[in-house]
Design a protein around this motif. Sequence first.
Motif, PDB file in Angstrom:
ATOM      1  N   GLN A 184       9.580  -5.893   8.384  1.00  0.00           N
ATOM      2  CA  GLN A 184       8.294  -6.142   9.022  1.00  0.00           C
ATOM      3  C   GLN A 184       7.146  -5.667   8.145  1.00  0.00           C
ATOM      4  O   GLN A 184       6.101  -6.320   8.070  1.00  0.00           O
ATOM      5  CB  GLN A 184       8.230  -5.444  10.379  1.00  0.00           C
ATOM      6  CG  GLN A 184       9.167  -6.002  11.416  1.00  0.00           C
ATOM      7  CD  GLN A 184       9.083  -5.210  12.700  1.00  0.00           C
ATOM      8  OE1 GLN A 184       7.997  -4.904  13.190  1.00  0.00           O
ATOM      9  NE2 GLN A 184      10.235  -4.869  13.261  1.00  0.00           N
ATOM     10  N   LEU A 185       7.340  -4.535   7.489  1.00  0.00           N
ATOM     11  CA  LEU A 185       6.313  -3.982   6.611  1.00  0.00           C
ATOM     12  C   LEU A 185       6.029  -4.936   5.455  1.00  0.00           C
ATOM     13  O   LEU A 185       4.869  -5.210   5.134  1.00  0.00           O
ATOM     14  CB  LEU A 185       6.755  -2.617   6.099  1.00  0.00           C
ATOM     15  CG  LEU A 185       5.774  -1.787   5.298  1.00  0.00           C
ATOM     16  CD1 LEU A 185       4.493  -1.521   6.078  1.00  0.00           C
ATOM     17  CD2 LEU A 185       6.413  -0.465   4.879  1.00  0.00           C
ATOM     18  N   ASP A 206       8.655  -2.400  16.761  1.00  0.00           N
ATOM     19  CA  ASP A 206       7.836  -3.368  16.051  1.00  0.00           C
ATOM     20  C   ASP A 206       6.630  -2.657  15.441  1.00  0.00           C
ATOM     21  O   ASP A 206       6.111  -1.708  16.036  1.00  0.00           O
ATOM     22  CB  ASP A 206       7.372  -4.435  17.059  1.00  0.00           C
ATOM     23  CG  ASP A 206       6.771  -5.630  16.380  1.00  0.00           C
ATOM     24  OD1 ASP A 206       5.550  -5.623  16.166  1.00  0.00           O
ATOM     25  OD2 ASP A 206       7.514  -6.581  16.081  1.00  0.00           O
ATOM     26  N   LEU A 207       6.192  -3.140  14.288  1.00  0.00           N
ATOM     27  CA  LEU A 207       5.009  -2.525  13.656  1.00  0.00           C
ATOM     28  C   LEU A 207       3.793  -2.549  14.572  1.00  0.00           C
ATOM     29  O   LEU A 207       2.941  -1.668  14.487  1.00  0.00           O
ATOM     30  CB  LEU A 207       4.663  -3.244  12.353  1.00  0.00           C
ATOM     31  CG  LEU A 207       5.398  -2.811  11.103  1.00  0.00           C
ATOM     32  CD1 LEU A 207       4.890  -3.592   9.890  1.00  0.00           C
ATOM     33  CD2 LEU A 207       5.283  -1.330  10.842  1.00  0.00           C
ATOM     34  N   SER A 208       3.723  -3.540  15.444  1.00  0.00           N
ATOM     35  CA  SER A 208       2.570  -3.618  16.347  1.00  0.00           C
ATOM     36  C   SER A 208       2.554  -2.462  17.358  1.00  0.00           C
ATOM     37  O   SER A 208       1.556  -2.248  18.031  1.00  0.00           O
ATOM     38  CB  SER A 208       2.549  -4.965  17.069  1.00  0.00           C
ATOM     39  OG  SER A 208       3.697  -5.101  17.887  1.00  0.00           O
ATOM     40  N   VAL A 234       9.484   4.079   4.909  1.00  0.00           N
ATOM     41  CA  VAL A 234       9.632   4.163   6.364  1.00  0.00           C
ATOM     42  C   VAL A 234      10.281   5.512   6.659  1.00  0.00           C
ATOM     43  O   VAL A 234      11.313   5.857   6.070  1.00  0.00           O
ATOM     44  CB  VAL A 234      10.506   3.006   6.906  1.00  0.00           C
ATOM     45  CG1 VAL A 234      10.738   3.152   8.406  1.00  0.00           C
ATOM     46  CG2 VAL A 234       9.868   1.646   6.594  1.00  0.00           C
ATOM     47  N   LEU A 283      12.000  -2.176  10.321  1.00  0.00           N
ATOM     48  CA  LEU A 283      10.592  -1.956   9.981  1.00  0.00           C
ATOM     49  C   LEU A 283      10.286  -2.250   8.520  1.00  0.00           C
ATOM     50  O   LEU A 283       9.172  -2.681   8.203  1.00  0.00           O
ATOM     51  CB  LEU A 283      10.171  -0.521  10.320  1.00  0.00           C
ATOM     52  CG  LEU A 283      10.036  -0.204  11.811  1.00  0.00           C
ATOM     53  CD1 LEU A 283       9.603   1.237  12.010  1.00  0.00           C
ATOM     54  CD2 LEU A 283       9.062  -1.145  12.482  1.00  0.00           C
ATOM     55  N   PHE A 308      -2.529   1.109  12.763  1.00  0.00           N
ATOM     56  CA  PHE A 308      -2.660   0.822  11.335  1.00  0.00           C
ATOM     57  C   PHE A 308      -4.011   1.338  10.868  1.00  0.00           C
ATOM     58  O   PHE A 308      -5.038   1.066  11.497  1.00  0.00           O
ATOM     59  CB  PHE A 308      -2.556  -0.682  11.092  1.00  0.00           C
ATOM     60  CG  PHE A 308      -2.809  -1.088   9.672  1.00  0.00           C
ATOM     61  CD1 PHE A 308      -1.924  -0.752   8.661  1.00  0.00           C
ATOM     62  CD2 PHE A 308      -3.945  -1.817   9.339  1.00  0.00           C
ATOM     63  CE1 PHE A 308      -2.146  -1.127   7.353  1.00  0.00           C
ATOM     64  CE2 PHE A 308      -4.180  -2.210   8.032  1.00  0.00           C
ATOM     65  CZ  PHE A 308      -3.279  -1.861   7.037  1.00  0.00           C
ATOM     66  N   PHE A 314       0.989   3.412   9.034  1.00  0.00           N
ATOM     67  CA  PHE A 314       1.339   3.015  10.389  1.00  0.00           C
ATOM     68  C   PHE A 314       1.761   4.291  11.091  1.00  0.00           C
ATOM     69  O   PHE A 314       2.701   4.955  10.655  1.00  0.00           O
ATOM     70  CB  PHE A 314       2.488   1.996  10.388  1.00  0.00           C
ATOM     71  CG  PHE A 314       2.062   0.631   9.973  1.00  0.00           C
ATOM     72  CD1 PHE A 314       1.570  -0.274  10.906  1.00  0.00           C
ATOM     73  CD2 PHE A 314       2.140   0.242   8.645  1.00  0.00           C
ATOM     74  CE1 PHE A 314       1.173  -1.545  10.524  1.00  0.00           C
ATOM     75  CE2 PHE A 314       1.742  -1.017   8.255  1.00  0.00           C
ATOM     76  CZ  PHE A 314       1.252  -1.920   9.197  1.00  0.00           C
TER      77      PHE A 314
END
Length: 179
Positions: A116-117, A2-4, A104, A113, A8, A49
């Motif tokens: 999600q991005l 996950d991006l989290s 990515v 991703l 960032f 990220f």
Amino acid sequence: MDLSDFTFSPLADEDVLESFDCGDGDINDFLVNDSKNYQKEKITNTYLFKDRDVIAAFFSISNDCLNDLGFGNNAWNRFHRKTRLPNAKRIRQYPAVKITRLGVHLAYQGHGLSHQLLDFIKAWTFIEHKPACRLLLLDAYNQEKPLSVYMKNDFTFLLTNDKDDKSRIMYFDLMRLEQ
């Protein structure tokens, strides 16, 4: 994935970019050789990220404007119908944010991703970044994989007559986030 899971941050002078590889030479070249200069010259801003010191994904954005110059009345009218702008609110140009590049890293591909991005960029632009804009624009490579990713993320083709071009103009109406 996950991006989290990643940190960032805006691109900084001390960021090491040379190891980034998304599998596309043009995108890699932009990040490695142009992104810092473009940011310094206020042409585009780049955001990263990171997984520790590894750049897992990035995007670059610029201010833009969608105007009716060069578009036929049919394309412009179709755009107005899709965005459901009332006739009294229709204007000849709309403020926008343009996604100039995104990528990515190969090691992180295949985990969703990119979707999600794009969702992050939509929300961040609309909620956090808060520019006065209605649209996210991009010039998509006219290839099956990137077009599929953008269409799955609700980006729409602006034109129908660019099907054979190297890239296609796509947009996302940020007002859809209020629904």
